[in-house]
Design an enzyme around this catalytic site. Structure first.
Site, PDB file in Angstrom:
ATOM      1  CB  CYS A  42      -0.973   0.014   1.173  1.00 31.06           C
ATOM      2  SG  CYS A  42      -0.212  -0.147   2.797  1.00 31.06           S
ATOM      3  CG  HIS A  98      -4.545   0.967   4.920  1.00 31.18           C
ATOM      4  ND1 HIS A  98      -4.173   0.262   3.794  1.00 31.18           N
ATOM      5  CD2 HIS A  98      -5.642   1.697   4.563  1.00 31.18           C
ATOM      6  CE1 HIS A  98      -5.002   0.541   2.808  1.00 31.18           C
ATOM      7  NE2 HIS A  98      -5.895   1.418   3.241  1.00 31.18           N
ATOM      8  CG  ASP A 117      -8.185   3.056   1.354  1.00 28.01           C
ATOM      9  OD1 ASP A 117      -7.355   2.302   0.781  1.00 28.01           O
ATOM     10  OD2 ASP A 117      -8.688   2.794   2.455  1.00 28.01           O
TER      11      ASP A 117
END
Length: 243
Positions: A42, A98, A117
Site C-alpha cells: 500500500c 495501512h 484509498d
C-alpha cells in the site's frame, strides 16, 4: 501492509448514526482501476497514486494539496472498515499498517477534502468526513491497544524522501511473502534505499498537538504523528489557514 487479519470481536462495529456526508464530485475524472495497485504494497501504491494525480492534473502540480497518511500503532494492529480484502460484510479488517492519501483543497472559500484509498470499497475518492466515520470509526476502540495513530506526511516531501527495498516482504530464506511490483524499487532523492520503517513506526508518545502539526507537517520529511481526534481538526480548519 502484510495483511494481518482480525475478527470484529463480536462487538457491533456499526458507527453511531452520523449526519449526511457531502457528495464527492459527480464528474470524478479517474477510476480506481486506472491506478497501479500491487496487493500488500500500500505504501508504494499510494506513492504511485500521488504521482499520477499530479500527472493528470487532479492534484496541484507539486502535489501541495496532497498528504500521505500512514495508519498504524505500537502493536501493529489497525482495525479499519470497508476494506476490499475483508471477508466480512462490513469490510472489517485488522491491518498491521495501512496507507491512504488525503487531498485538501481550499479555493475561494470552498473546502473539499477527499480520501484516496485504493483498498476501500467506499467511493473513490471518498469525502473525508464519510471516510472517517465509516472506515475509521473514531473512538471505536478508545484508549485500547487498537487505537489508531496517523503519520501524516506532506506529499512533496514524501515523493523526495520515501524509499523501500521491499525487504519487509521477504521471509528469512529470502523468498517473497507477496510478489513485489514489477517496476524498480523506489529510491529517495538523496540515494536512501529503505526507510519504510521510519514511516510505519509510531507510538502515542510521538503524538503532537494541532499547533505542532501545523508547524511541522510541511518541513519534516517523516511527517507528524497525530491521533484520531487531531486528524479531523487539521482538515476542519477554515480556508486560508492551510499552508
Amino acid at each position: 501492509m502484510d495483511g494481518g487479519r482480525a475478527a470484529a470481536g463480536g462487538a457491533d462495529p456499526s458507527p453511531v448514526a452520523a449526519p449526511p456526508h457531502p457528495s464527492a464530485p459527480s464528474s470524478a475524472p479517474v477510476d480506481v482501476s486506472s491506478f497501479t495497485h500491487t496487493p500488500c504494497y500500500c505504501e508504494e501504491n499510494i506513492y504511485m497514486l500521488c504521482k499520477e494525480l499530479i500527472r493528470i492534473g487532479v492534484a496541484d502540480p507539486m502535489g501541495t494539496d496532497l498528504y500521505v497518511v500512514f495508519i498504524s500503532n505500537e502493536e501493529r494492529k489497525v482495525p479499519l472498515w470497508h476494506q476490499k480484502a475483508s471477508n466480512s460484510d462490513d469490510g472489517f479488517i485488522c491491518w498491521d499498517y495501512h496507507v491512504i492519501c488525503i487531498q485538501s483543497r481550499r479555493n475561494k472559500g470552498e473546502v473539499l477534502d477527499l480520501v484516496w484509498d485504493l483498498d476501500s470499497d467506499l467511493p473513490f475518492p471518498c469525502p473525508f468526513s464519510q471516510y472517517v466515520s465509516d472506515a475509521i470509526q473514531p473512538l471505536a476502540f478508545g484508549d485500547s491497544i487498537y487505537r489508531r495513530l496517523f503519520r501524516m506526511v506532506h506529499t512533496p516531501l514524501f515523493l523526495q524522501s520515501f524509499a523501500s527495498d521491499r525487504s519487509h516482504m521477504k521471509d528469512p530464506a529470502g523468498n517473497w511473502i507477496q510478489l513485489p511490483p514489477k517496476y524498480d524499487p523506489i529510491v529517495a532523492a538523496d540515494g536512501t534505499t529503505n526507510n519504510l520503517k521510519d514511516y510505519i513506526a509510531m507510538s502515542k508518545e510521538d503524538v503532537v498537538d494541532l499547533e505542532s502539526m501545523v508547524n511541522d507537517v510541511y518541513s519534516n520529511k517523516h511527517g507528524v504523528v497525530v491521533n484520531e481526534t487531531i486528524l479531523p481538526r487539521f482538515f476542519s480548519r477554515p480556508p486560508g489557514s492551510h499552508h
